[in-house]
Design a protein around this motif. Structure first.
Motif, short mmCIF file in Angstrom:
data_model
loop_
_atom_site.label_atom_id
_atom_site.label_comp_id
_atom_site.label_asym_id
_atom_site.label_seq_id
_atom_site.Cartn_x
_atom_site.Cartn_y
_atom_site.Cartn_z
N LEU A 229 0.81 -1.22 0.00
CA LEU A 229 0.00 0.00 0.00
C LEU A 229 0.85 1.27 0.00
CD1 LEU A 229 -2.56 -1.17 2.72
CD2 LEU A 229 -2.90 -1.17 0.23
N ARG A 230 2.16 1.09 0.02
CA ARG A 230 3.11 2.21 0.03
C ARG A 230 2.92 3.13 1.23
NH1 ARG A 230 3.78 3.72 -6.33
NH2 ARG A 230 4.30 1.63 -6.97
N GLU A 231 2.58 2.54 2.37
CA GLU A 231 2.46 3.31 3.60
C GLU A 231 3.84 3.48 4.22
OE1 GLU A 231 -2.09 1.95 4.66
OE2 GLU A 231 -0.48 1.29 5.98
N ARG A 232 3.99 4.52 5.03
CA ARG A 232 5.29 4.84 5.63
C ARG A 232 5.48 4.09 6.95
NH1 ARG A 232 6.61 10.69 6.96
NH2 ARG A 232 7.75 9.39 8.37
N ILE A 233 6.72 3.77 7.22
CA ILE A 233 7.13 3.26 8.52
C ILE A 233 8.25 4.16 9.00
CG2 ILE A 233 8.26 1.38 9.77
CD1 ILE A 233 6.84 -0.60 7.96
N THR A 234 8.05 4.79 10.15
CA THR A 234 9.07 5.68 10.69
C THR A 234 10.08 4.86 11.50
OG1 THR A 234 7.91 6.09 12.76
CG2 THR A 234 7.34 7.52 10.88
N ALA A 235 11.18 5.49 11.85
CA ALA A 235 12.19 4.82 12.68
C ALA A 235 11.59 4.45 14.04
CB ALA A 235 13.40 5.72 12.86
N LEU A 236 10.78 5.31 14.60
CA LEU A 236 10.14 5.01 15.88
C LEU A 236 9.19 3.83 15.75
CD1 LEU A 236 10.03 5.92 18.81
CD2 LEU A 236 8.17 7.47 18.19
N ASN A 237 8.44 3.77 14.64
CA ASN A 237 7.58 2.61 14.39
C ASN A 237 8.41 1.34 14.34
OD1 ASN A 237 5.71 4.49 11.94
ND2 ASN A 237 5.17 4.17 14.08
N ALA A 238 9.53 1.39 13.63
CA ALA A 238 10.39 0.22 13.48
C ALA A 238 10.89 -0.27 14.83
CB ALA A 238 11.56 0.53 12.54
N VAL A 239 11.23 0.64 15.72
CA VAL A 239 11.65 0.25 17.07
C VAL A 239 10.50 -0.46 17.79
CG1 VAL A 239 12.32 1.14 19.35
CG2 VAL A 239 13.41 2.04 17.29
N GLY A 240 9.30 0.08 17.66
CA GLY A 240 8.14 -0.56 18.27
C GLY A 240 7.90 -1.96 17.74
N TYR A 241 8.05 -2.14 16.43
CA TYR A 241 7.85 -3.46 15.83
C TYR A 241 8.92 -4.44 16.32
CZ TYR A 241 5.06 -0.52 12.74
OH TYR A 241 4.18 0.40 12.23
N PHE A 242 10.14 -3.95 16.43
CA PHE A 242 11.22 -4.79 16.96
C PHE A 242 10.90 -5.22 18.38
CE2 PHE A 242 15.11 -5.12 19.48
CZ PHE A 242 15.73 -6.19 18.82
N LEU A 243 10.39 -4.29 19.19
CA LEU A 243 10.03 -4.63 20.57
C LEU A 243 8.89 -5.64 20.63
CD1 LEU A 243 10.36 -1.13 22.27
CD2 LEU A 243 11.89 -3.11 22.52
N CYS A 244 7.94 -5.54 19.69
CA CYS A 244 6.87 -6.55 19.61
C CYS A 244 7.45 -7.93 19.36
CB CYS A 244 5.88 -6.19 18.50
SG CYS A 244 4.75 -4.85 18.91
N ILE A 245 8.38 -8.01 18.42
CA ILE A 245 9.00 -9.30 18.10
C ILE A 245 9.78 -9.81 19.30
CG2 ILE A 245 10.74 -10.44 16.68
CD1 ILE A 245 9.88 -8.52 14.41
N ALA A 246 10.56 -8.93 19.94
CA ALA A 246 11.33 -9.35 21.11
C ALA A 246 10.41 -9.83 22.23
CB ALA A 246 12.21 -8.19 21.60
N GLY A 247 9.32 -9.11 22.45
CA GLY A 247 8.37 -9.52 23.47
C GLY A 247 7.71 -10.85 23.16
N MET A 248 7.37 -11.06 21.89
CA MET A 248 6.79 -12.33 21.50
C MET A 248 7.76 -13.47 21.73
SD MET A 248 6.55 -14.89 18.93
CE MET A 248 7.51 -14.23 17.64
N LEU A 249 9.02 -13.26 21.38
CA LEU A 249 10.03 -14.30 21.57
C LEU A 249 10.23 -14.61 23.05
CD1 LEU A 249 12.66 -13.27 18.88
CD2 LEU A 249 11.13 -15.26 18.82
#
Length: 106
Positions: free
Chosen positions: A82-102
């Motif tokens: 969809l060509r939506e933006r991901i900011t650096a802050l968003n990327a950190v949040g996504y990384f934390l989601c993955i870390a929390g899931m693991l």
């Protein structure tokens, strides 16, 4: 315990979101008639069936953190399709989601 079924369920649910976004129109009636909305519903249906099978084979407390992956897959698919933006802050949040899931599935 790693669950491929839960992972696939999360992926298909996220794809369902992308199809729903493609199909949404100016009115609810138009949206319901749109083929991408129906495709999204099918993805959701298959994701639901996979989730049921994952629940049959694994404890809920170990599976539920996999749903956090939706917070990663949906924005990633939004970026790709969809060509939506991901900011650096968003990327950190996504990384934390993955870390929390693991951590939660250990």
């Amino acid at each position: 315990m790693f669950s491929v079924l839960a992972l696939l369920s999360s992926l298909l649910g996220a794809l369902g979101q992308v199809f729903l976004k493609f199909g949404v129109k100016n009115s609810l009636i138009e949206s319901i008639k749109a083929p991408p909305v129906w495709a999204g519903a099918v993805f959701y249906g298959v994701a639901f069936l996979l989730w049921l099978e994952a629940l049959r084979l694994n404890p809920l407390s170990k599976l539920y953190p996999y749903l956090a992956l939706n917070f990663v897959f949906v924005p990633l698919f939004g970026l790709l399709f969809l060509r939506e933006r991901i900011t650096a802050l968003n990327a950190v949040g996504y990384f934390l989601c993955i870390a929390g899931m693991l951590l939660a599935t250990r």
